[in-house]
Design an enzyme around this catalytic site. Structure first.
Site, PDB file in Angstrom:
ATOM      1  N   ASP A 179      47.431  27.874  34.745  1.00 21.57           N
ATOM      2  CA  ASP A 179      46.664  28.853  35.503  1.00 21.57           C
ATOM      3  C   ASP A 179      46.949  30.271  35.008  1.00 21.57           C
ATOM      4  O   ASP A 179      48.088  30.598  34.660  1.00 21.57           O
ATOM      5  CB  ASP A 179      47.060  28.742  36.988  1.00 21.57           C
ATOM      6  CG  ASP A 179      46.318  29.733  37.872  1.00 21.57           C
ATOM      7  OD1 ASP A 179      45.092  29.583  38.014  1.00 21.57           O
ATOM      8  OD2 ASP A 179      46.963  30.652  38.406  1.00 21.57           O
ATOM      9  N   ASN A 188      52.361  32.090  36.557  1.00 26.24           N
ATOM     10  CA  ASN A 188      52.322  33.523  36.238  1.00 26.24           C
ATOM     11  C   ASN A 188      52.874  34.378  37.372  1.00 26.24           C
ATOM     12  O   ASN A 188      53.332  35.485  37.148  1.00 26.24           O
ATOM     13  CB  ASN A 188      50.879  33.943  35.939  1.00 26.24           C
ATOM     14  CG  ASN A 188      50.708  35.451  35.856  1.00 26.24           C
ATOM     15  OD1 ASN A 188      51.230  36.095  34.953  1.00 26.24           O
ATOM     16  ND2 ASN A 188      49.999  36.030  36.839  1.00 26.24           N
ATOM     17  N   HIS A 242      47.106  36.151  31.744  1.00 29.42           N
ATOM     18  CA  HIS A 242      48.034  37.116  32.343  1.00 29.42           C
ATOM     19  C   HIS A 242      49.479  36.902  31.915  1.00 29.42           C
ATOM     20  O   HIS A 242      50.401  37.482  32.484  1.00 29.42           O
ATOM     21  CB  HIS A 242      47.880  37.080  33.870  1.00 29.42           C
ATOM     22  CG  HIS A 242      46.450  37.332  34.267  1.00 29.42           C
ATOM     23  ND1 HIS A 242      45.914  38.584  34.297  1.00 29.42           N
ATOM     24  CD2 HIS A 242      45.428  36.471  34.528  1.00 29.42           C
ATOM     25  CE1 HIS A 242      44.617  38.506  34.612  1.00 29.42           C
ATOM     26  NE2 HIS A 242      44.307  37.223  34.760  1.00 29.42           N
ATOM     27  N   ARG A 264      48.880  41.626  31.476  1.00 26.44           N
ATOM     28  CA  ARG A 264      49.976  40.650  31.416  1.00 26.44           C
ATOM     29  C   ARG A 264      51.217  41.034  32.221  1.00 26.44           C
ATOM     30  O   ARG A 264      51.985  40.147  32.616  1.00 26.44           O
ATOM     31  CB  ARG A 264      50.349  40.403  29.959  1.00 26.44           C
ATOM     32  CG  ARG A 264      49.305  39.517  29.287  1.00 26.44           C
ATOM     33  CD  ARG A 264      49.383  39.563  27.812  1.00 26.44           C
ATOM     34  NE  ARG A 264      48.455  38.606  27.195  1.00 26.44           N
ATOM     35  CZ  ARG A 264      48.046  38.696  25.947  1.00 26.44           C
ATOM     36  NH1 ARG A 264      48.458  39.675  25.172  1.00 26.44           N
ATOM     37  NH2 ARG A 264      47.211  37.792  25.452  1.00 26.44           N
ATOM     38  N   GLU A 285      44.121  28.414  31.000  1.00 30.66           N
ATOM     39  CA  GLU A 285      42.976  29.094  31.586  1.00 30.66           C
ATOM     40  C   GLU A 285      42.907  30.534  31.087  1.00 30.66           C
ATOM     41  O   GLU A 285      43.667  31.389  31.529  1.00 30.66           O
ATOM     42  CB  GLU A 285      43.057  29.097  33.115  1.00 30.66           C
ATOM     43  CG  GLU A 285      41.776  29.608  33.745  1.00 30.66           C
ATOM     44  CD  GLU A 285      41.959  30.663  34.828  1.00 30.66           C
ATOM     45  OE1 GLU A 285      40.954  31.029  35.456  1.00 30.66           O
ATOM     46  OE2 GLU A 285      43.091  31.132  35.044  1.00 30.66           O
TER      47      GLU A 285
END
Ligand code: QV4
Ligand code: CA
Length: 512
Positions: A212, A115, A216, A173, A248
């Site tokens: 991970d 991310n 987001h 995000r 996640e």
């Protein structure tokens, strides 16, 4: 023809939910911050012989070296490039680990930090674990390479550039999570760089990924990346196997982003599981174990075949992430063993066992001020090896919950009862409960403050069984309590509330 096509799409469409563990191995363990060398050894000497299906490893990608505070565990969540060197080891050691673990059918699941890169304020004065140059202030990561175009600076609409309000899904995000430079995942270039990294890991032989910070990322962006992934390496996996994906997403309810948005991409972490189980075992908020009768979807959890479940993880065991207050950890061993035993006996979800390191936990005003402390290490920051004591526990402050007899034996229990239905539930309307898994296993808990003495239908064939919590069956000898199941399947159980462990578990592979 049409049926064939349909079958093919169903098979493909569901593949990313399949953990790719060898049949009969039903759990993975998170060896948090372990070195690749130690993981390779652990696969061979312990995990394979005890039926563990795989290992979630800490992020293998190059990260920033943080020296203030000194080498926190969380520096590994600040990538600098996708080169494979970190505190856990270099690329050769990584390849050796994957090969050796796969050779004993223990598979490797990579924590993929895709991310973001490192925190926005870090500059060229900072170093990275492979020695790559970078400058976060100018958005320069030549070792990938990423530049200013590859981040969401223009897209994020908050004044601070960070996530200020979790109620607003666009900022969750498109803005920076705790100031971490947010990647522009709608760009095909960025997607390709990430897919290249993940495909290289697939070539080496990994079986899947923890994604991970999935909350987001837009589910569609993630799908575009996942669609670029190759099938697994056929040296170890059958032709056409897809990487296992678990994302996640912390969804405890009440936020703008729901776990269900991610089901199309793979499994999702069910954070309600550990938070609620901890509340029940601690008997907070009037909860009692009798209420666990309809545990799972009945507690408004996601569908079982979408869930990745765990009692605690590396974040909530130290107050990071969300919803950690009730979560049980190795710091409360008696209750922790019960919670883990319950999880491993219960059919809901795909299970991950936590394996931690000890740190100097120190609370000030309700917060652990040492929540940052990294793995056991020497003065120069090198991670200490996991030493093994004569009694098979670990030294050097590695907790090795997965080696605790009660937990390890319940990992085996879950393998033995795999595919069997949840059956023969009993409770005393308080905190004494029991249930079986078809005709393969049975477990009884006493979390009340008084003695348990009850005769129950176990569903098991008649015979003498060795309790795998107080001991285990070694050849023809039971080192723990023996339980006699009568011809009608019933057995008497007695558990003192003062016992070291207040639960009993029996299964057909530990029949005398
Ligand atoms: C701090 C402030 C910021 C400020 C910044 C300025 O909090 O507001 O802008 O300084 O420099 C570390 C520090 C954190 C610091 C940040 C940037 O702890 O205080 O920001 O670095 O310097 C781990 C740790 C974080 C750590 C991060 C990066 O938990 O504390 O931040 O690594 O090193 C949410 C998310 C969820 C996330 C969870 C923790 O939805 O996705 O929070 N969980 C995953 C991982 C987790 C990891 C990350 C995501 C980030 O499991 O371990 O965060 O990759 O719930
Ligand atoms: Ca993002």
């Amino acid at each position: 023809m049409r049926i064939l096509f349909l079958l093919a799409t169903v098979a493909l469409g569901w593949a990313q939910y399949n953990p790719n563990t060898r049949p009969g191995r039903t759990s993975i363990v998170h060896l948090f911050e372990w070195s690749w060398t130690d993981i390779a050894l652990e696969c061979e000497r312990y995990l394979a012989p005890n039926g563990f299906g795989g290992v979630q490893i800490s992020p293998p990608s190059e990260n920033v070296i943080i020296t203030n505070p000194w080498r926190p565990w969380w520096e590994r969540y600040q990538p600098i490039s996708y080169k494979l060197c970190s505190r856990s080891g270099n690329e050769d050691e990584f390849i050796d680990m994957v090969t050796r673990c796969n050779n004993v059918s223990v598979h490797i699941y990579v924590d993929a930090v895709i991310n973001h890169m490192c925190a926005s304020g870090l500059g060229s004065e900072n170093n990275a674990t492979c020695g790559s140059y970078f400058n976060a202030k100018t958005r320069d990561f030549p070792a990938v390479p990423y530049s200013g175009w590859d981040f969401n600076d223009g897209k994020c609409k908050t004044g601070s550039g960070g996530i200020d309000n979790y109620g607003d899904l666009e900022q969750v995000r498109d803005c920076r999570l705790v100031s971490l430079l947010d990647l522009a995942l709608e760009k095909d270039y960025v997607r390709s760089k990430i897919a290249e990294y993940m495909n290289y890991l697939i070539d080496i032989g990994v079986a899947g990924f923890r994604i991970d910070a999935a909350k987001h990322m837009w589910p569609g962006d993630m799908k575009a990346i996942l669609d670029k992934l190759k099938d697994l390496n056929t040296d170890w996996f059958s032709l056409g196997s897809r990487p296992f994906i678990y994302q996640e997403v912390i969804d405890l309810g009440g936020e703008s982003i729901k776990s269900s948005e991610y089901f199309g991409n793979g499994r999702v972490t069910e954070f309600k599981y550990g938070a609620k189980l901890g509340t029940v075992i601690r008997k907070w908020n009037g909860e009692k174990m009798a209420y666990l009768r309809n545990w799972g979807e009945g507690w408004a959890f996601m569908p079982s075949d979408k869930a990745l479940v765990f009692v605690d993880n590396h974040d909530n065991q130290r107050g990071h992430g969300a919803g950690g207050a009730s979560v049980l950890t190795f710091w409360d061993p008696r209750q922790y063993k019960m919670a883990t035993g319950f999880m491993l006996a219960h059919p809901y979800g795909f299970t991950r066992v936590m394996s931690s390191f000890r740190w100097p936990r120190y609370f000030q005003n309700g917060k652990d001020i040492n929540d940052w402390v990294g793995p056991p290490s020497f003065e120069d920051g090198t991670t200490k090896p996991v030493t093994i004591n004569p009694d098979t526990t670990c030294g050097n402050d590695w907790v090795c919950e997965h080696r605790w007899r009660q937990i390890r034996n319940m990992v085996i229990f879950r393998n033995v009862v795999d595919g069997q239905p949840f059956s023969n539930w009993w409770d005393n309307n308080s905190n004494q409960v029991a249930f079986g898994r078809g005709n393969k296993g049975f477990i009884v808990f006493n979390n009340d403050d008084w003695y348990l003495n009850v005769t129950l239908q176990t569903g098991l064939p008649a015979g003498t069984y060795c309790d795998v919590i107080s001991g285990q069956k070694n050849d023809d000898y039971c080192t723990g309590l023996e339980i006699d199941v009568a011809n009608d399947g019933t057995a008497n159980f007695q558990i003192s509330n003062n016992d070291e462990d207040t639960f009993i578990a029996i299964h057909v592979d530990a029949k005398m």
